[in-house]
Design an enzyme around this catalytic site. Structure first.
Site, PDB file in Angstrom:
ATOM      1  CB  CYS A 144      12.880  52.169   9.062  1.00  0.00           C
ATOM      2  SG  CYS A 144      12.279  51.146  10.409  1.00  0.00           S
ATOM      3  CB  CYS A 157      10.243  46.560  11.678  1.00  0.00           C
ATOM      4  SG  CYS A 157      10.278  48.360  11.626  1.00  0.00           S
ATOM      5  CD  GLU A 185      -2.155  -1.303   2.941  1.00  0.00           C
ATOM      6  OE1 GLU A 185      -2.062  -0.329   3.721  1.00  0.00           O
ATOM      7  OE2 GLU A 185      -2.623  -2.397   3.266  1.00  0.00           O
ATOM      8  CE  LYS A 200       5.957   5.438   6.533  1.00  0.00           C
ATOM      9  NZ  LYS A 200       5.368   6.575   7.112  1.00  0.00           N
ATOM     10  CB  CYS A 259      13.972  47.724  10.842  1.00  0.00           C
ATOM     11  SG  CYS A 259      13.165  47.691   9.240  1.00  0.00           S
ATOM     12  CE  LYS A 308      10.137   7.479   6.169  1.00  0.00           C
ATOM     13  NZ  LYS A 308      10.324   7.993   7.535  1.00  0.00           N
ATOM     14  CB  CYS A 339       9.011  50.657   8.666  1.00  0.00           C
ATOM     15  SG  CYS A 339      10.063  49.469   7.836  1.00  0.00           S
ATOM     16  CG  ASP A 365       4.430  12.432   4.738  1.00  0.00           C
ATOM     17  OD1 ASP A 365       4.467  12.089   5.929  1.00  0.00           O
ATOM     18  OD2 ASP A 365       5.281  13.181   4.214  1.00  0.00           O
ATOM     19  CE1 TYR A 386      -2.713   3.019   8.877  1.00  0.00           C
ATOM     20  CE2 TYR A 386      -2.771   4.685   7.156  1.00  0.00           C
ATOM     21  CZ  TYR A 386      -2.421   4.290   8.444  1.00  0.00           C
ATOM     22  OH  TYR A 386      -1.782   5.166   9.274  1.00  0.00           O
TER      23      TYR A 386
HETATM   24  S1  IVH Z   1      -0.184   0.318   8.912  1.00  0.00           S
HETATM   25  C1  IVH Z   1       0.841  -0.939  13.585  1.00  0.00           C
HETATM   26  N1  IVH Z   1      -0.432   1.421   6.576  1.00  0.00           N
HETATM   27  O1  IVH Z   1       3.024   5.479   8.863  1.00  0.00           O
HETATM   28  C2  IVH Z   1       1.011   0.120  12.577  1.00  0.00           C
HETATM   29  N2  IVH Z   1       0.527   2.735   8.306  1.00  0.00           N
HETATM   30  O2  IVH Z   1       5.733   5.737   9.839  1.00  0.00           O
HETATM   31  C3  IVH Z   1       0.184  -0.169  11.385  1.00  0.00           C
HETATM   32  N3  IVH Z   1       1.059   5.051   7.627  1.00  0.00           N
HETATM   33  O3  IVH Z   1       2.284   4.823  12.221  1.00  0.00           O
HETATM   34  C4  IVH Z   1       0.273   0.921  10.455  1.00  0.00           C
HETATM   35  N4  IVH Z   1       0.360   4.878   5.552  1.00  0.00           N
HETATM   36  O4  IVH Z   1       0.656   6.357  10.848  1.00  0.00           O
HETATM   37  C5  IVH Z   1      -0.007   1.601   7.838  1.00  0.00           C
HETATM   38  N5  IVH Z   1      -0.778   2.252   4.441  1.00  0.00           N
HETATM   39  C6  IVH Z   1      -0.360   2.443   5.687  1.00  0.00           C
HETATM   40  C7  IVH Z   1       0.176   3.664   6.138  1.00  0.00           C
HETATM   41  C8  IVH Z   1       0.612   3.769   7.468  1.00  0.00           C
HETATM   42  C9  IVH Z   1       0.880   5.685   6.457  1.00  0.00           C
HETATM   43  C10 IVH Z   1       1.636   5.694   8.836  1.00  0.00           C
HETATM   44  C11 IVH Z   1       1.097   5.219  10.161  1.00  0.00           C
HETATM   45  C12 IVH Z   1       2.315   4.671  10.847  1.00  0.00           C
HETATM   46  C13 IVH Z   1       3.407   5.473  10.205  1.00  0.00           C
HETATM   47  C14 IVH Z   1       4.776   4.879  10.381  1.00  0.00           C
END
Ligand code: IVH
Length: 696
Positions: free
Chosen positions: A440, A455, A133, A135, A437, A343, A461, A137, A256
């Site tokens: 001025c 300032c 999946e 990740k 500043c 990552k 100014c 942010d 998720y």
């Molecule tokens: S599963 C037990 N799935 O990334 C933890 N986490 O850096 C299960 N995150 O703490 C998490 N996308 O907040 C999971 N597809 C995804 C995610 C995900 C983002 C976050 C989550 C986690 C953090 C770790």
């Protein structure tokens, strides 16, 4: 490494990482890039492994970072006062998590994903699959649904207890407060509902790039510190005190991970599919993979494709798909053993810091801006980057002449994320934030609570005066066509000092400007004349009241209707306005206590600018004649304006739904009860777009 040396380094790393965690999770203003943080954490892990006698339970290797509010009087709470136009933190009620909310082990190296899989094989054998999946942010959230209704939303907190942000989460448009029954579901005695009676579903609240850019653009124009990245913006927005403000931040959610007792699923993928069928937001950008090769292909695909996504992802999460195997593998104190995050490295460029400018803005805030040796980054050439404030310069330990890492946070401002110390030369120079500043010469004020220097010479100014003039004429304000050079000349010739002076300019005045002929003077005067038709909300924005950006100006103008009502409003009246926090209210209140400002407004009034909202003409059409309409939720205009629009087109407003109701006009976050009633009575539900089409 010798024992004593190892001990010293461990203490040092613990300190750095604990502070970095606080800046990241609590202040939403990170000091280290993710990569730097992860590398330091790995160094600490290795040292603690080598010297277990120095490993302690409070080490950042043993705990997930905490987003919990810190007691009043600590730095972040105090800073919220003036530096930000909102109070982003409060003591939310803290509640224990039913199941600990952990983090994920991470790596930047595909061979470590292979090692993760090999470790799993040792415990569960060969017959399993992976769910891969994105990740996301953002900031982690844990939702509890009871009997199909959203009962609670907790942040991760310290993993054991989280902040209760239920009210704020209810304002996020794609989180259902009630689940929907999937088509074809037939209730039985043992399964009366399609969902378990109680379950938790975890995921991420994130801010899409478009909302992030919009928010930062507004913050920059208000001279507030922009958020460093969408994650910080999402996390800061989720913890706003005023839940009404959350609705406007454009936050979204993706879920998720389902947890509960005796859940009827065999695989994670099945669980997510079921959640999706109940109306919960689950990403379809996932794949069940059978081999490491398939995982690698998925990673490679998204490492490129992520640049086209409307939100930020920082990697791929790889999970063992079969739930019994997940249970068998279990957890460490910090991570599940059934998942790992690969990552992506942030796109960075390394370049030389040539000099630092200290820019004075129209509200007097002094911002350091780095001039860089031009460098290519994600398809554009970067020459300048924000350094935010003196604190940030100190944290980075930046020197002029250093090689620095630049990253893009969204489309708007590139930022400096670190210094490459190995390339530091002897002749680098430690910069000094000016005491006075740069424009001025007035001594700058730097409130202890304040991250920024100001300032205080607002009326004298030159940069602040010129900044206010430029802002007043700008496109989103009075929309008068004039370049900065024209304004500079008008100011230098003492023709315009105050925004009201523009409307006293004559052709003779303008012909004294370098290179100006009758044609250009006429054009300018006619553009000024046109600006008298600009709506009141934009005039209010043009006044340049601190913290009153376009959106706030619209909200305040619509609420009060005219400038006299705003000028007369008490602080409490202002604070009562939806989406106006107390810092904004105070700023507006102070503005109208100042006699010079009142004088400016009366001159602008005399010039003929609009100081009240246009009321809709009594009748625009008869399109809605005979129709009774109930409105629910939020719209692009205020609810009062929406009601007026309906009346202007011949329709009738009603507060409650009955068999006589023609339409339920549902905006963002309509009341679930109203929707239900409309559905039961067969009342047609329409959205704002449909209404607009009807009345066009
Ligand atoms: S599963 C037990 N799935 O990334 C933890 N986490 O850096 C299960 N995150 O703490 C998490 N996308 O907040 C999971 N597809 C995804 C995610 C995900 C983002 C976050 C989550 C986690 C953090 C770790």
């Amino acid at each position: 490494m010798e024992k004593a040396q190892a001990y010293i380094r461990i203490q040092e790393l613990k300190e750095i990482l604990t502070e970095a965690n606080r800046r990241y999770y609590v202040e939403n203003s990170p000091t280290l890039s993710d990569y730097e943080f992860d590398m330091l954490l790995k160094e600490l892990e290795a040292l603690e492994k080598e010297h277990p006698e120095y490993a302690t339970p409070d080490s950042p290797t043993q705990n997930v970072g905490s987003d919990l509010f810190q007691a009043a009087g600590t730095e972040p709470a105090a800073k919220a006062k003036r530096g930000k136009a909102e109070k982003p933190k409060k003591e939310f009620e803290q509640q224990p998590h039913r199941y600990p909310m952990l983090s994920l082990g991470n790596t930047y190296d595909i061979t470590e994903v292979q090692e993760f899989a090999d470790r799993a094989v040792k415990t569960i054998g060969n017959n399993f699959s992976f769910s891969c999946e994105l990740k996301f942010d953002g900031t982690a959230i844990c939702l509890t649904y009871e009997n199909g209704k959203l009962a609670k939303a907790l942040t991760r907190g310290d993993g054991k207890v989280g902040d209760d942000v239920t009210e704020n989460v209810k304002r996020i448009s794609n989180i259902p407060q009630e689940l929907k029954t999937p088509a074809g579901f037939i209730p039985t005695l043992t399964e009366p509902e399609p969902w378990p009676e109680q379950f938790e579903i975890r995921g991420e609240i994130y801010m899409p790039w478009a909302a992030f850019d919009r928010l930062n653009e507004e913050r920059i124009s208000e001279e507030e510190q922009p958020f460093a990245n969408p994650r910080n913006a999402a996390s800061g927005s989720l913890k706003l005190i005023d839940s009404k403000m959350v609705a406007n931040r454009g936050l979204e959610c993706t879920l998720y991970h389902i947890l509960g007792e005796d859940l009827p699923f065999h695989t994670h993928d099945q669980a997510l599919k079921a959640a999706q069928s109940w109306g919960l937001p689950v990403s379809d950008k996932r794949k069940v993979c059978k081999s490491i090769d398939e995982i690698e292909t998925f990673i490679k695909y998204w490492d490129t494709e992520r640049k086209t996504l409307p939100f930020a992802t920082d990697g791929i999460v790889i999970k063992i798909n079969e739930l019994p195997y997940q249970e068998e593998l279990g957890y460490t104190a910090k991570f599940p053993r059934w998942a790992v995050a690969y990552k992506f490295k942030a796109e960075q460029a390394l370049t030389k810091l040539l000099s630092i400018d200290y820019q004075v803005g129209r509200t007097g805030a002094v911002t350091p801006v780095a001039n860089l040796e031009p460098v290519q980054l994600s398809g554009t050439v970067v020459k300048r980057a924000s350094l935010h404030n003196a604190d940030q310069m100190e944290i980075l330990d930046i020197h002029v002449g250093d090689y620095v890492y630049v990253e893009k946070g969204g489309e708007i401002i590139p930022k400096i994320t670190g210094v490459e110390l190995s390339r530091r030369e002897a002749d680098v120079v430690l910069p000094h934030f000016p005491e006075n500043c740069p424009d001025c010469g007035t001594r700058l004020v730097r409130d202890e609570e304040e991250a920024k220097a100001f300032c205080p010479n607002q009326t004298g100014c030159p940069t602040q005066i010129k900044g206010r003039l430029v802002h007043f004429l700008s496109r989103k304000a009075m929309n008068v066509i004039a370049g900065d050079a024209t304004i500079e000349q008008l100011y230098n010739k003492a023709l315009v000092w105050n925004i009201a002076d523009f409307y006293e300019l004559t052709q003779e005045h303008l012909l004294t400007l370098d290179g100006w002929k009758e044609k250009s003077a006429e054009r300018f005067l006619s553009s000024l004349e046109d600006s008298k038709k600009v709506s009141f909300d934009r005039v209010l924005y043009a006044l340049g009241i601190r913290y009153v950006g376009e959106t706030k100006a619209k909200v305040v103008a619509t609420h009060f209707g005219n400038i006299d009502a705003i000028a007369k409003a008490s602080l409490q009246d202002l604070m009562n306005v939806d989406e106006v926090g107390d810092v904004v209210a105070e700023s507006i209140y102070e503005y109208f206590q100042n006699a010079d400002n009142l004088e400016t407004i009366s001159r602008l009034k005399a010039a003929g600018l609009k100081f009240e909202m246009d009321s809709l003409p009594e009748k625009l059409s008869e399109t809605l004649a005979g129709k009774t309409i109930v409105i629910s939720g939020n719209f692009s205009i205020s609810r009062d304006a929406m009601k007026a629009l309906i009346t202007a087109h011949g329709g009738k407003n009603s507060g409650s739904i009955s068999g006589k109701t023609s339409y339920l006009l549902a905006g963002e976050k309509p009341g679930p009860e109203k929707i239900k009633k409309a559905e039961t009575l067969g009342v047609q539900i329409i959205d704002e777009e449909t209404l607009n089409r009807m009345i066009q």
